[in-house]
Design an enzyme around this catalytic site. Sequence first.
Site, PDB file in Angstrom:
ATOM      1  N   ASN A 115     -13.695 -52.368  -0.581  1.00 28.49           N
ATOM      2  CA  ASN A 115     -12.946 -51.625  -1.436  1.00 28.49           C
ATOM      3  C   ASN A 115     -13.398 -50.346  -2.025  1.00 28.49           C
ATOM      4  OD1 ASN A 115     -11.009 -50.890  -3.599  1.00 28.49           O
ATOM      5  ND2 ASN A 115     -11.015 -53.020  -4.348  1.00 28.49           N
ATOM      6  N   PRO A 116     -12.889 -49.260  -1.866  1.00 26.23           N
ATOM      7  CA  PRO A 116     -13.226 -48.090  -2.317  1.00 26.23           C
ATOM      8  C   PRO A 116     -13.364 -47.985  -3.810  1.00 26.23           C
ATOM      9  CG  PRO A 116     -11.391 -47.806  -1.024  1.00 26.23           C
ATOM     10  CD  PRO A 116     -11.427 -48.938  -1.315  1.00 26.23           C
ATOM     11  N   ASP A 117     -12.730 -48.699  -4.577  1.00 28.27           N
ATOM     12  CA  ASP A 117     -13.047 -48.830  -6.070  1.00 28.27           C
ATOM     13  C   ASP A 117     -14.135 -49.731  -6.405  1.00 28.27           C
ATOM     14  OD1 ASP A 117     -10.654 -46.982  -6.567  1.00 28.27           O
ATOM     15  OD2 ASP A 117      -9.418 -48.720  -6.175  1.00 28.27           O
ATOM     16  N   GLU A 118     -14.477 -50.559  -5.451  1.00 28.61           N
ATOM     17  CA  GLU A 118     -15.630 -51.468  -5.925  1.00 28.61           C
ATOM     18  C   GLU A 118     -17.029 -50.913  -5.234  1.00 28.61           C
ATOM     19  OE1 GLU A 118     -14.517 -55.759  -6.514  1.00 28.61           O
ATOM     20  OE2 GLU A 118     -12.587 -55.219  -5.753  1.00 28.61           O
ATOM     21  N   MET A 119     -17.356 -51.679  -4.183  1.00 30.87           N
ATOM     22  CA  MET A 119     -18.418 -51.343  -3.592  1.00 30.87           C
ATOM     23  C   MET A 119     -18.705 -50.271  -2.887  1.00 30.87           C
ATOM     24  SD  MET A 119     -19.678 -55.232  -3.434  1.00 30.87           S
ATOM     25  CE  MET A 119     -21.715 -55.096  -3.329  1.00 30.87           C
TER      26      MET A 119
END
Lengths: 307, 690
Positions: A115-119
């Site tokens: 996920n680009p918003d997470e890791m």
Amino acid sequence: MFIFLKLIGALILSCFSWADPIKPIPQQIEYDLKKALIGRELFFDPILSRDRNISCATCHDPEQGGTVHLRFSPKVSDDLKANVPTVFNAVFNFRQFWNGRAKDLYEQAAVPILNPDEMGLTKEEVERRVNKSDKYKKMFKEVYGIDYITFEHVIDAIVEFEKALITPNSRFDRYLRGEIDLTESEKEGYALFKKLGCITCHNGINIGGNSFQKFGVVNPYKWEPYFPDRYKITGREEDKNVYKVPSLRNVAITYPYFHDGSASTLEEAVKKMAYHQLGITLTDEEVTKIVDFLKSLTGEMPAILKR
Amino acid sequence: MLRKVYIFSALIVVITILFISFDSYTKRVISSHERILRIIKTIEGIETKVDGEIFKAGLILYYNYDKLNDYMKELDRYIEMLEKDDYLKKREYSDILNLIKVYKKLWNKKKKYIEDFKTANSPIKNTAIYLPLLTLRYMQSVKNISDLRYTYMLAKIVSSIYLSRNAMDLDFVLGIKKDIETLKNYKFNDPEKESFNRTFIANVYTFFNFFDSYTEIIRNILEIKTKRTLSEIEHAFSQRFSDEAKTISLFTAFFTTTFVSGVGYIIYLLFRLDKENKNLQALRKTLEYSIRHDNLTGLPNRYSFEEDVKNVRNPFFILINIDDFRSINDLYGTKAGDYVLIELANLLRDIVPEELGGKVYRLGADDFGILFDAKLEISYEEIANQIIEKIENHRFIYENNEISISVTAGISTKQPLIETADIALKHSQKTRRSKVVVYSYEIDNKKQIERNLKLIRALKDAISNDRVVPYYQPIMNNATEKIEKYEALMRVIDGDGNTFDVEDILSIAKESKLYGQLTKIILHKTFMYFRDKEYDFSVNISLEDIVNKSTREYIYAVLEEFKDVSYRLTFEILESEEVKDYEEFSSFIRKIKEYGVKIAIDDFGSGYSNFSYLINKDIDYFKIDGSLIKNIHKDTNARLVVETIVSFAKKANIKTIAEFVNSREVFEAVKEIGIDYSQGYYVGVPVSSL
């Protein structure tokens, strides 16, 4: 009249109650220890994040009950905000995530990494990074017998580790097994838990985590578009604020509560539940008893973390 | 036939291989079928369990969803197993696979319904159960229930909801809609009661809200065609399998029939082969027997004999032949002859001593053989004589005629036995001296010829290599006791320097026409040797030399050549030789006398002689035979004969020479008798040069 009604109630209850709506967590679960040990290594390793600053354990901190004591996950986007579900006993959940969009741990584990918003990594980057590491190359070679580590191998190892993250021997489990007796307050709390109908949703080995239910059955709960509900998947109006029932295992140490982390204490959470799901206000005494019961659900630290 | 067996065996092997591979195919088909059918059945079973769990989840208040979830996941896994099964990936099963996909789709739909069910079920169940409890709670808290109408309405609503939930019937709910409206408009002065009323109504509405979809969900779950699809799959698959099974059983029947009939045919062939083999074996035995045995007498035959001989270490073989067997045939007929042969065979069988291991054979028409493995201490010649005697004493009675036979036997211990014994037998028949003759080289012409040929070769070799030389033995005048002459004696030396036996050489030389040559060599050499010496000398010639023109002419030529020496020569001629052509002989004597050559009769007194008529004229010497001389000093008979010869010679004016004077005693006797000359070891041995 009063006696008559009470009799009917008792009769109905006795007719339809079932012997073991809650099952204790087993002492052991089947998993591959060697793989799990690689998974443990990866779980705490920040190389799995783009900026090498967070690991899985950042949000699923074993010291914080397998979650993090924040309302929302530190890594959120505008259209999706959610309280971090605990990784402890996640293996027993019938699906993963608040809205159950992953059918199992394998599906779940990959999501935050990619996920680009997470890791925020790609599969290729993950593979590049782990294959550059002599440590992982050696470990995977030893256990999996492979020379090149694929993304799937990484996930497999992490999942194997997550399988090991179970918290057996809570006071309540030991009570169920007949090893110890609960306090009066705890027992009465459990009785209330059943009598009030909490158990219709919070049942099974994880005391929850086995069905989707609406938050706000009797008294509706406010809805926000960023909520991680079933509506996000089905698009059906009736699925708004429908979530996977969270497990009540270790609930005492996994605060704050609900999908939006809106309740910071157990008392608050219990009261909110009573209001939204039953339309009643519990007495302080009732709340205390239920909370006492909930606190008995805190289990032991997973064995693999003690090693 | 054997080839047929091979062909059919190969066929059976091929069929067996085909059958085995076909069998493994069949097994695979059957096991795959069983496996898939089992999976389908399992899916069916799990779905039934899922339905059961749904029922329980609806019914049981404190229901645990875990089990339901587990079953659902299990079902997912089995569908995946079906989808991934290689057997169904075959093209002919694509419709089944499609049906499975349909089922999966329906199942996924059902899963969604089940999730919805779970979501609806909890509040429905909860409110249905919770409403009575809530009512109870109200009564507990209010204590004084004054408003019976309100209480009645609560009870009505609660029971209706309870009823409708359990009956899954919305009608009961619709019936209480009015009462809910009434409750909504109820006025309370007690805020607690009002709060209760609100909660109660909210719960009832919750029920209403969910119940609609709840019943619909349950209807959906009940109506979804998963199970029908599943049984369709099962049916289609079973159908397909029974088709396949038909093919399989057809093939199996074919293989089995082919196999069984093939094996049966091979067994039949083998049976026939075995029978034929037995016949052949019997035939072979008969043939073998007849190869080894004589038809008439049943005795082992020559072939058998040749075989047996190989295993005999010291053969002693008697060959018996019926004398003049042909006359029996002529006299009594061949049947009688055969009878005699059979009888003789039986007789031989009886009389040949078994303990010595003698075996009797019929080797030819009337030739019988007896073979022993000889042991040293036994005299087989005696046994042979006994056998002969027994045979000759036996009376063969044929049709009241007594036939007696005589037999002759040859014995041999030398290979080849039959041939050598036959030589002995022939010798016996020829000489008629003995019934039994033992083979020896002497009687074996063949051996003699071989030896002669060897000698001739050696002799020729000696002649061409100048190894024929004269030795000279002195002859002494008895009166003066001085050596006056020498006799030239021929010596033939072989390649190794050994001297050949003169007797052998002479007999060979005579037969091989080499004699003349020898005479020529010796004569010439002797002349050469003595021409410048004072001694007289003598040379032996035979009548053949005289008869032979070439030798004769040579002699004349030599005499002519050594004209001055010739008068010192004496020709010694053997008394034993028979003069056939007196004319020729006389003319020879005349001719040599012209040269002054003297004549001596050699070995005089050894045998008959027809020189007598010559004696008067031309004989100069008698050389008295050595056999008379060598014991003359003690043999009075010999002395008498010699004295007679000497007296006769003196009267005829013929000089006498004694041979074999080997000792002083002999010499004294010879001298005393009045013999003129002496020759022998006492006088001197032959030497190559003086």
